[in-house]
Write a protein that holds these residues in place. Structure first.
Motif, short mmCIF file in Angstrom:
data_model
loop_
_atom_site.label_atom_id
_atom_site.label_comp_id
_atom_site.label_asym_id
_atom_site.label_seq_id
_atom_site.Cartn_x
_atom_site.Cartn_y
_atom_site.Cartn_z
N LEU A 157 2.71 -9.86 -6.88
CA LEU A 157 2.82 -8.79 -7.89
C LEU A 157 2.40 -7.45 -7.30
CD1 LEU A 157 1.53 -10.51 -11.15
CD2 LEU A 157 3.86 -10.25 -10.34
N ASP A 158 1.40 -7.48 -6.44
CA ASP A 158 0.94 -6.25 -5.79
C ASP A 158 2.06 -5.67 -4.93
OD1 ASP A 158 -0.66 -4.23 -4.90
OD2 ASP A 158 -2.00 -5.45 -3.70
N MET A 159 2.71 -6.57 -4.18
CA MET A 159 3.81 -6.11 -3.33
C MET A 159 4.92 -5.48 -4.17
SD MET A 159 3.72 -9.50 -0.99
CE MET A 159 4.88 -9.20 0.32
N SER A 160 5.21 -6.14 -5.28
CA SER A 160 6.32 -5.64 -6.12
C SER A 160 5.95 -4.34 -6.81
CB SER A 160 6.69 -6.67 -7.18
OG SER A 160 6.76 -7.94 -6.62
N ARG A 161 4.71 -4.26 -7.35
CA ARG A 161 4.39 -3.03 -8.08
C ARG A 161 4.26 -1.84 -7.12
NH1 ARG A 161 -0.87 -6.02 -8.88
NH2 ARG A 161 -2.41 -4.92 -7.63
N THR A 162 3.80 -2.12 -5.89
CA THR A 162 3.71 -1.03 -4.92
C THR A 162 5.09 -0.46 -4.61
OG1 THR A 162 1.82 -2.18 -3.97
CG2 THR A 162 2.76 -0.40 -2.66
N ALA A 196 -6.35 4.33 -9.38
CA ALA A 196 -6.25 3.32 -8.33
C ALA A 196 -5.83 3.96 -7.01
CB ALA A 196 -5.22 2.27 -8.73
N ALA A 197 -6.47 3.53 -5.94
CA ALA A 197 -6.09 4.05 -4.63
C ALA A 197 -4.80 3.38 -4.18
CB ALA A 197 -7.20 3.75 -3.63
N GLY A 198 -4.10 4.00 -3.26
CA GLY A 198 -2.84 3.41 -2.81
C GLY A 198 -3.03 2.36 -1.76
N ILE A 199 -3.90 1.41 -2.04
CA ILE A 199 -4.18 0.35 -1.06
C ILE A 199 -4.00 -1.01 -1.73
CG2 ILE A 199 -5.79 1.69 0.37
CD1 ILE A 199 -8.07 0.38 -1.26
N PRO A 200 -3.86 -2.08 -0.94
CA PRO A 200 -3.64 -3.39 -1.55
C PRO A 200 -4.73 -3.77 -2.55
CG PRO A 200 -3.25 -3.49 0.79
CD PRO A 200 -3.79 -2.13 0.51
N SER A 211 0.83 -1.21 0.00
CA SER A 211 0.00 0.00 0.00
C SER A 211 0.86 1.26 0.00
CB SER A 211 -0.91 -0.01 1.23
OG SER A 211 -1.48 1.26 1.41
N SER A 212 0.75 2.02 -1.08
CA SER A 212 1.52 3.27 -1.16
C SER A 212 1.05 4.25 -0.09
CB SER A 212 1.35 3.97 -2.50
OG SER A 212 1.48 3.12 -3.56
N SER A 213 -0.26 4.27 0.15
CA SER A 213 -0.78 5.23 1.13
C SER A 213 -0.30 4.89 2.53
CB SER A 213 -2.30 5.24 1.11
OG SER A 213 -2.72 5.73 -0.11
N ASN A 273 0.50 8.66 -8.83
CA ASN A 273 1.67 8.23 -9.60
C ASN A 273 1.98 6.78 -9.29
OD1 ASN A 273 3.97 8.46 -11.29
ND2 ASN A 273 5.23 8.64 -9.46
N MET A 274 1.53 5.89 -10.15
CA MET A 274 1.75 4.46 -9.90
C MET A 274 2.33 3.80 -11.14
SD MET A 274 -1.39 3.25 -7.61
CE MET A 274 -1.86 4.12 -6.14
N ASP A 275 3.63 3.93 -11.28
CA ASP A 275 4.29 3.36 -12.45
C ASP A 275 4.18 1.84 -12.47
OD1 ASP A 275 4.99 5.97 -12.59
OD2 ASP A 275 7.16 5.65 -12.62
N GLY A 276 4.38 1.24 -11.29
CA GLY A 276 4.33 -0.22 -11.22
C GLY A 276 2.95 -0.73 -11.58
N THR A 277 1.94 -0.06 -11.06
CA THR A 277 0.56 -0.47 -11.35
C THR A 277 0.25 -0.30 -12.84
OG1 THR A 277 -0.07 0.19 -9.13
CG2 THR A 277 -1.85 -0.03 -10.71
N ALA A 278 0.71 0.81 -13.42
CA ALA A 278 0.45 1.07 -14.83
C ALA A 278 1.05 -0.04 -15.69
CB ALA A 278 1.04 2.42 -15.21
N1 ASP Z 1 -1.24 -1.64 -4.01
C1 ASP Z 1 -0.83 -0.62 -4.92
C2 ASP Z 1 -0.38 0.60 -4.18
O1 ASP Z 1 -0.80 0.86 -3.10
C3 ASP Z 1 -1.89 -0.26 -5.88
C4 ASP Z 1 -2.16 -1.45 -6.73
O2 ASP Z 1 -2.90 -2.34 -6.32
O3 ASP Z 1 -1.61 -1.53 -7.82
O4 ASP Z 1 0.46 1.32 -4.66
#
Ligand code: ASP
Length: 406
Positions: free
Chosen positions: A377-382, A342-346, A266-268, A300-305
């Motif tokens: 993947l979520d952990m890594s992209r975050t 996308a929100a900064g949550i899992p 979670s980025s937030s 700004n979520m490069d990993g998510t994008a």
């Molecule tokens: N978990 C990601 C984040 O908080 C968002 C996502 O699910 O891609 O940055």
């Protein structure tokens, strides 16, 4: 007690390793540990709204002149869009070269009802930025409208009579200082939080770890490769050549937020640690970081994008659907918008997959395929999302003539 004297990121790393081992070999331990994770997440959520609000208001008032706010704002948005697009293009290239889904017959689908419920139209994402009721959005923890309101509020503080402006500015500076102290207090408990969260997640998904070695591996490798490239090549090049800063030193300074981003997905939730590290370790001023980081944690979520793009094309490959160049272009655009929304949550990125898939009429059941490996993947992209925010803060601070520590 020697353990407590270690730097926080070492404590976190140790907690992470212990949690993985415990979760895998002694899954029952999760029952006794998971409360620590819940408590820690509650603590982080507790500080997020007041922290973001006070940080943005005091950040905006310290920028003072509307013109420099406009300039920093423009640079920030440009940085966000350019880096997210570069990430998406990296993913697009890799998924078309590696073709992880071609010839894959996984033959299983999981229920996607939860995910379907959360689908939204793209226009709604933008509509929701303007709060109908600021107290309500704060209560629900919706970060984007709070940011919008805080920027306006801060900006107009600089426009009132001096008598009020000085009082309001110093009030919000004080408020922010207090919030940082509260945050630091919560942050000290990170290793315990991570122990609780990761043990539970590993224990709950231990049986699925087998799948990872199976046919989904190539899909995951594609996402990992893209994320890695973006982390160690694209962003460092930007920091080096546009920001004229040392990306390696900066990366080392970011160990705590990056490990936390990885552990909490979670980025937030990571934001308080990101702010602390960017300001105190890499030496970016509060004026820049308090504006860029809260905004970055949500938009700004490069990993998510990158992930949205790879996952959508992977799904099309699995279903044997050929995508035209136009459709791939639509995927690129919607992946960008989905990452902004996308929100900064899992798992927020997984929820936003519905937007991307619907845009090119791909089957929503495809989400069932990628669900089982989403955790890692979520952990890594975050982690990449947070890394990009911090690189943006350094690059923009440098471009504004600041002398940082990197
Ligand atoms: N978990 C990601 C984040 O908080 C968002 C996502 O699910 O891609 O940055």
């Amino acid at each position: 007690m020697k353990l407590l004297k270690l730097k926080l990121h070492w404590q976190i790393l140790i907690a992470l390793v212990v949690a993985v081992i415990l979760g895998y070999f002694v899954p029952s331990s999760a029952r006794y540990l998971s409360w620590m994770g819940d408590l820690f997440l509650r603590g982080l959520k507790m500080v997020i709204i007041p922290l973001i609000f006070s940080s943005i208001v005091s950040g905006v008032t310290s920028i003072e002149s509307g013109r420099s706010l406009g300039r920093i704002g423009l640079k920030t948005i440009t940085y966000y869009i350019v880096t997210s697009l570069l990430a998406i293009l990296t993913g697009l290239f890799l998924v078309n070269i590696i073709k992880p889904g071609v010839g894959v017959h996984l033959g299983f689908t999981e229920t996607v009802t939860e995910v379907q419920g959360a689908s939204g139209k793209l226009s709604d994402i933008f509509m929701r930025i303007v709060p109908e009721n600021i107290v309500d959005t704060m209560a629900r923890g919706e970060v984007l409208p709070v940011i919008f309101f805080a920027v306006l509020f801060g900006f107009f503080i600089t426009r009132v009579q001096d008598h009020y402006r000085v009082k309001m500015t110093s009030f919000f500076e004080g408020f922010f200082e207090v919030m940082m102290k509260v945050t630091m207090f919560v942050i000290r408990f990170t290793p315990f939080g991570i122990l609780g969260i990761v043990t539970r997640e590993v224990a709950a998904n231990a049986d699925k770890l087998g799948d990872i070695a199976g046919s989904m591996a190539i899909y995951m490798i594609t996402v990992f490769a893209g994320l890695l490239f973006h982390t160690v090549v694209t962003l460092p090049l930007i920091v080096r050549f546009i920001g004229k800063a040392n990306p390696v030193k900066h990366f080392r300074n970011m160990a705590t937020p990056l490990l936390t981003a990885f552990s909490t997905a979670s980025s937030s939730a990571t934001l308080p640690l990101t702010m602390e590290a960017v300001e105190h370790k890499s030496g970016v001023s509060n004026r820049i970081s308090s504006f860029i980081l809260p905004l970055g944690a949500t938009i700004n979520m490069d990993g998510t994008a990158l992930y949205e793009c790879v996952a959508a094309i992977f799904i099309s490959q699995v279903y044997g659907i050929e995508l035209t160049v136009t459709q791939q272009f639509i995927i690129v655009t919607t992946a960008l918008l989905a990452s902004i929304g996308a929100a900064g949550i899992p798992m927020a990125g997984l929820v936003m997959m519905t937007v991307v898939l619907t845009s090119v009429h791909l089957p929503l059941e495809g989400i069932g395929l990628i669900l089982s490996v989403d955790l890692i993947l979520d952990m890594s992209r975050t982690t990449v999302n947070v890394w990009s925010d911090t690189c943006g803060a350094v690059t923009i601070a440098k471009s504004e003539g600041e002398t940082t520590k990197v």
